[in-house]
Design a protein around this motif. Sequence first.
Motif, PDB file in Angstrom:
ATOM      1  N   TYR A  53       0.858  -1.071   0.207  1.00 44.84           N
ATOM      2  CA  TYR A  53      -0.020   0.180  -0.126  1.00 44.84           C
ATOM      3  C   TYR A  53       1.008   1.202  -0.125  1.00 44.84           C
ATOM      4  CZ  TYR A  53      -3.732   3.277   1.381  1.00 44.84           C
ATOM      5  OH  TYR A  53      -4.528   4.416   1.023  1.00 44.84           O
ATOM      6  N   HIS A  54       0.697   2.035  -0.871  1.00 50.68           N
ATOM      7  CA  HIS A  54       1.606   3.473  -1.285  1.00 50.68           C
ATOM      8  C   HIS A  54       0.654   4.664  -0.790  1.00 50.68           C
ATOM      9  CE1 HIS A  54       2.553   6.684  -4.086  1.00 50.68           C
ATOM     10  NE2 HIS A  54       3.825   6.589  -3.011  1.00 50.68           N
ATOM     11  N   ALA A  55       1.444   5.352  -0.084  1.00 52.93           N
ATOM     12  CA  ALA A  55       0.722   6.795   0.289  1.00 52.93           C
ATOM     13  C   ALA A  55       1.583   7.929   0.220  1.00 52.93           C
ATOM     14  CB  ALA A  55       0.105   6.913   1.483  1.00 52.93           C
ATOM     15  N   ASN A  56       1.473   9.017  -0.308  1.00 53.95           N
ATOM     16  CA  ASN A  56       2.251  10.221  -0.703  1.00 53.95           C
ATOM     17  C   ASN A  56       1.909  11.096   0.481  1.00 53.95           C
ATOM     18  OD1 ASN A  56       3.830  12.228  -1.758  1.00 53.95           O
ATOM     19  ND2 ASN A  56       2.227  12.917  -3.120  1.00 53.95           N
ATOM     20  N   ILE A  57       2.936  11.895   1.017  1.00 53.82           N
ATOM     21  CA  ILE A  57       2.522  13.041   2.017  1.00 53.82           C
ATOM     22  C   ILE A  57       3.192  14.166   1.563  1.00 53.82           C
ATOM     23  CG2 ILE A  57       2.732  13.570   4.517  1.00 53.82           C
ATOM     24  CD1 ILE A  57       2.727  10.584   5.446  1.00 53.82           C
ATOM     25  N   ASP A  58       2.480  15.105   1.185  1.00 44.25           N
ATOM     26  CA  ASP A  58       3.240  16.266   0.374  1.00 44.25           C
ATOM     27  C   ASP A  58       2.555  17.582   1.180  1.00 44.25           C
ATOM     28  OD1 ASP A  58       4.460  17.928  -1.174  1.00 44.25           O
ATOM     29  OD2 ASP A  58       3.256  17.274  -3.156  1.00 44.25           O
ATOM     30  N   PRO A  59       3.108  18.286   2.273  1.00 39.14           N
ATOM     31  CA  PRO A  59       2.775  19.434   2.599  1.00 39.14           C
ATOM     32  C   PRO A  59       3.241  20.530   1.850  1.00 39.14           C
ATOM     33  CG  PRO A  59       4.046  18.173   4.578  1.00 39.14           C
ATOM     34  CD  PRO A  59       4.084  17.424   3.230  1.00 39.14           C
ATOM     35  N   SER A  92      -7.054  -4.394   5.213  1.00 34.57           N
ATOM     36  CA  SER A  92      -8.053  -3.921   4.301  1.00 34.57           C
ATOM     37  C   SER A  92      -7.607  -2.678   3.850  1.00 34.57           C
ATOM     38  CB  SER A  92      -9.233  -3.617   5.078  1.00 34.57           C
ATOM     39  OG  SER A  92     -10.286  -3.059   3.878  1.00 34.57           O
ATOM     40  N   ASP A  93      -7.799  -2.239   2.634  1.00 37.74           N
ATOM     41  CA  ASP A  93      -7.353  -0.993   2.044  1.00 37.74           C
ATOM     42  C   ASP A  93      -8.513  -0.462   1.343  1.00 37.74           C
ATOM     43  OD1 ASP A  93      -7.691  -2.576  -0.115  1.00 37.74           O
ATOM     44  OD2 ASP A  93      -6.149  -2.060  -1.389  1.00 37.74           O
ATOM     45  N   ALA A  94      -9.676  -0.652   1.988  1.00 40.23           N
ATOM     46  CA  ALA A  94     -10.877  -0.049   1.328  1.00 40.23           C
ATOM     47  C   ALA A  94     -11.311   1.439   2.132  1.00 40.23           C
ATOM     48  CB  ALA A  94     -12.179  -0.951   1.562  1.00 40.23           C
ATOM     49  N   PHE A  95     -11.924   2.178   1.682  1.00 35.25           N
ATOM     50  CA  PHE A  95     -12.444   3.248   2.126  1.00 35.25           C
ATOM     51  C   PHE A  95     -11.370   4.267   2.638  1.00 35.25           C
ATOM     52  CE2 PHE A  95     -15.682   0.208   2.781  1.00 35.25           C
ATOM     53  CZ  PHE A  95     -16.731   0.614   1.954  1.00 35.25           C
ATOM     54  N   THR A  96     -10.479   4.358   2.004  1.00 33.63           N
ATOM     55  CA  THR A  96      -9.021   5.166   2.490  1.00 33.63           C
ATOM     56  C   THR A  96      -9.152   6.759   2.199  1.00 33.63           C
ATOM     57  OG1 THR A  96      -7.810   4.689   0.266  1.00 33.63           O
ATOM     58  CG2 THR A  96      -7.721   3.302   1.980  1.00 33.63           C
ATOM     59  N   TYR A  97     -10.262   7.112   1.272  1.00 28.20           N
ATOM     60  CA  TYR A  97     -10.093   8.658   1.168  1.00 28.20           C
ATOM     61  C   TYR A  97     -10.467   9.259   2.455  1.00 28.20           C
ATOM     62  CZ  TYR A  97      -9.946   7.454  -3.993  1.00 28.20           C
ATOM     63  OH  TYR A  97      -9.639   7.139  -5.106  1.00 28.20           O
ATOM     64  N   GLY A  98     -11.388   8.690   3.086  1.00 26.34           N
ATOM     65  CA  GLY A  98     -11.777   9.339   4.378  1.00 26.34           C
ATOM     66  C   GLY A  98     -10.539   9.232   5.162  1.00 26.34           C
ATOM     67  N   ARG A 108       1.034  -5.030   3.620  1.00 24.55           N
ATOM     68  CA  ARG A 108      -0.329  -5.447   4.015  1.00 24.55           C
ATOM     69  C   ARG A 108      -0.603  -6.785   4.400  1.00 24.55           C
ATOM     70  NH1 ARG A 108      -4.463  -5.052  -0.809  1.00 24.55           N
ATOM     71  NH2 ARG A 108      -5.960  -5.463   1.135  1.00 24.55           N
ATOM     72  N   THR A 109       0.346  -7.741   4.457  1.00 23.18           N
ATOM     73  CA  THR A 109       0.143  -8.946   5.013  1.00 23.18           C
ATOM     74  C   THR A 109       0.470  -8.868   6.462  1.00 23.18           C
ATOM     75  OG1 THR A 109       1.239  -9.814   2.775  1.00 23.18           O
ATOM     76  CG2 THR A 109       1.002 -11.577   4.590  1.00 23.18           C
ATOM     77  N   ASP A 110      -0.511  -9.556   7.206  1.00 24.70           N
ATOM     78  CA  ASP A 110      -0.453  -9.925   8.416  1.00 24.70           C
ATOM     79  C   ASP A 110       0.319 -11.125   8.627  1.00 24.70           C
ATOM     80  OD1 ASP A 110      -0.567 -10.171  11.180  1.00 24.70           O
ATOM     81  OD2 ASP A 110      -2.484  -9.027  11.337  1.00 24.70           O
ATOM     82  N   VAL A 112       0.658   8.737  12.073  1.00 21.64           N
ATOM     83  CA  VAL A 112      -0.621   9.211  12.278  1.00 21.64           C
ATOM     84  C   VAL A 112      -1.734   8.411  11.152  1.00 21.64           C
ATOM     85  CG1 VAL A 112      -2.451  10.950  12.023  1.00 21.64           C
ATOM     86  CG2 VAL A 112      -0.248  11.327  13.589  1.00 21.64           C
ATOM     87  N   LEU A 113      -0.984   8.514   9.954  1.00 23.18           N
ATOM     88  CA  LEU A 113      -1.661   7.697   8.693  1.00 23.18           C
ATOM     89  C   LEU A 113      -1.732   6.399   8.847  1.00 23.18           C
ATOM     90  CD1 LEU A 113      -2.922   8.231   6.097  1.00 23.18           C
ATOM     91  CD2 LEU A 113      -0.498   8.022   4.878  1.00 23.18           C
ATOM     92  N   GLU A 114      -0.580   5.727   9.464  1.00 25.74           N
ATOM     93  CA  GLU A 114      -0.786   4.299   9.571  1.00 25.74           C
ATOM     94  C   GLU A 114      -1.854   3.849  10.811  1.00 25.74           C
ATOM     95  OE1 GLU A 114       2.471   1.831  12.324  1.00 25.74           O
ATOM     96  OE2 GLU A 114       3.216   2.029  10.238  1.00 25.74           O
ATOM     97  N   GLN A 115      -2.138   4.872  11.652  1.00 24.25           N
ATOM     98  CA  GLN A 115      -3.160   4.459  12.675  1.00 24.25           C
ATOM     99  C   GLN A 115      -4.435   4.584  12.093  1.00 24.25           C
ATOM    100  OE1 GLN A 115      -2.583   7.224  15.990  1.00 24.25           O
ATOM    101  NE2 GLN A 115      -0.235   6.613  16.579  1.00 24.25           N
ATOM    102  N   GLU A 116      -4.649   5.534  11.183  1.00 21.17           N
ATOM    103  CA  GLU A 116      -6.001   5.792  10.448  1.00 21.17           C
ATOM    104  C   GLU A 116      -6.157   4.518   9.433  1.00 21.17           C
ATOM    105  OE1 GLU A 116      -8.122   8.063  11.171  1.00 21.17           O
ATOM    106  OE2 GLU A 116      -6.966   9.224  12.562  1.00 21.17           O
ATOM    107  N   LEU A 117      -5.162   4.281   8.676  1.00 20.52           N
ATOM    108  CA  LEU A 117      -5.455   2.946   7.854  1.00 20.52           C
ATOM    109  C   LEU A 117      -5.467   1.718   8.548  1.00 20.52           C
ATOM    110  CD1 LEU A 117      -2.798   4.367   5.215  1.00 20.52           C
ATOM    111  CD2 LEU A 117      -5.232   4.361   4.871  1.00 20.52           C
ATOM    112  N   GLY A 118      -5.147   1.558   9.708  1.00 19.32           N
ATOM    113  CA  GLY A 118      -5.028   0.395  10.587  1.00 19.32           C
ATOM    114  C   GLY A 118      -4.037  -0.494  10.048  1.00 19.32           C
ATOM    115  N   PHE A 119      -2.748   0.033   9.862  1.00 21.77           N
ATOM    116  CA  PHE A 119      -1.499  -0.603   9.331  1.00 21.77           C
ATOM    117  C   PHE A 119      -0.666  -0.562  10.762  1.00 21.77           C
ATOM    118  CE2 PHE A 119      -2.148   0.320   4.767  1.00 21.77           C
ATOM    119  CZ  PHE A 119      -3.042  -0.649   4.602  1.00 21.77           C
TER     120      PHE A 119
END
Length: 458
Positions: A27-33, A91-97, A81-83, A50-57
């Motif tokens: 799972y890839h994410a870009n953090i760009d202030p 899960s990587d669903a509903f990640t926009y929120g 993503r593998t536990d 913080v993003l890891e907590q919100e994504l559940g990773f």
Amino acid sequence: MPLEDLEHALRHMQMLTAGTRGYKGLYHANIDPHADYPMTREQWERCADVLEQELGFEGQPRVIVLHKKEGREHIHVVWARTDVETMTLRSDAFTYGKHERASARLEEEFGHEHVPGKWYKRDMEQELPMAELNHAEWQQMERSQLDPRERKAEITGLYERADNGQAFRNALEDAGYLLARGDRRAMVVVDIAGEVHSLNRQITSAKAKEIREKIADIDMSALPDVNAARELQEQRRDARNSAKGRADAEEGLTETPEIDQGPDGADQSQNRDAPAQDAPPILAPEDPALMEARAELEQNHERRRAYFEQDWEKRIAREMDLVNRQIQERREIERKTDWKEMEGKSGFERFDHKLKDRLDRKRVRDRHDERQAREKERDARDEQRREARMEELLRDRENDRAKMEWTFEREHRQLEDMHRREQERARQQELDRARDPSPPDFDPSGDRPPDRGGGYDR
């Protein structure tokens, strides 16, 4: 365990997916202030946490890469993503929120300006905000230097003023566009820069059905395909540049320079054939910048070739070692099977064999010869298997090498094209300066709103 090499770390994280029923193990994410907010190492790590907590990773392996692009720092974070405890994918669903919740938390924690979003970070009573440009349109604007908003407004105006499809096509060609047959879409528009756009997306005042009905008189077979349209537009650009250069040259010839006479009245303009000081210089095709870029690109290619050879040597060694282990295991099973067939299965049968062997020693030699013959057949069979596997690996390596070399050639062509465009742009700038040495001040920002960055979106 920590891995220093980035590629091996990502490969290791992806390999964990083999024990699950899924295949998207990263799972890839870009953090760009925004560039106005300098970030420390602790703040970057806090963003990832913080993003890891919100994504559940939480607790998952991750890789963080910090780099600078166009003077602006940002990070890329990749999670596995593998536990490994449950051998399932997180899960990587509903990640926009989830991304917007993390963004709101970090803005409040760091004191950054609040950037509205589409989901969590907006007032639900308001309408859903829509971006003026999507990512593909933004990339096209970067390549062609043409504003898609102005292009849409122009094409929409041409569509509204046209009475039928043929009139619309003629108006597009007069404005510098070409209608073409798209690969996936019925009709596309190719602009002067060679970029391809969906016709329905360029017309904002009508729906797709209305557009099809109005331009139904256009013969699809008479339209060029995308490649042909791009070639036509490239010819138009070359012709336009050539015509502009000839016009500038003719304009310069009409201006007769003053004759510099000396004290004796003689003509002192012996350097008349030399180029004028105001004339723009002709750029050299092999300038130092291009040569340096070629050298850097070739060094990069050599490093990638060396890594390619090392990687394939290791891969061939691993594959052949696996083949040898499989052959050895199979030979052990076959030897045990032969022994049971020749010596007997039960105890009485083995006793009977030994008794007969004592009475007739030739039976022992015959069994030994039979075993040796079987071993020779198996040696030949296993050697053929090794050779077949080695040929397959070498064939795959040559195919990958051909693809890599084709990629290198494409990168060289892209470098040459970029250099040619830079030359044309520099030439045009010099011509503009020669015509107007003191242009008015230009504000590149214009009326555009201030850039607030990409936020913390995915």
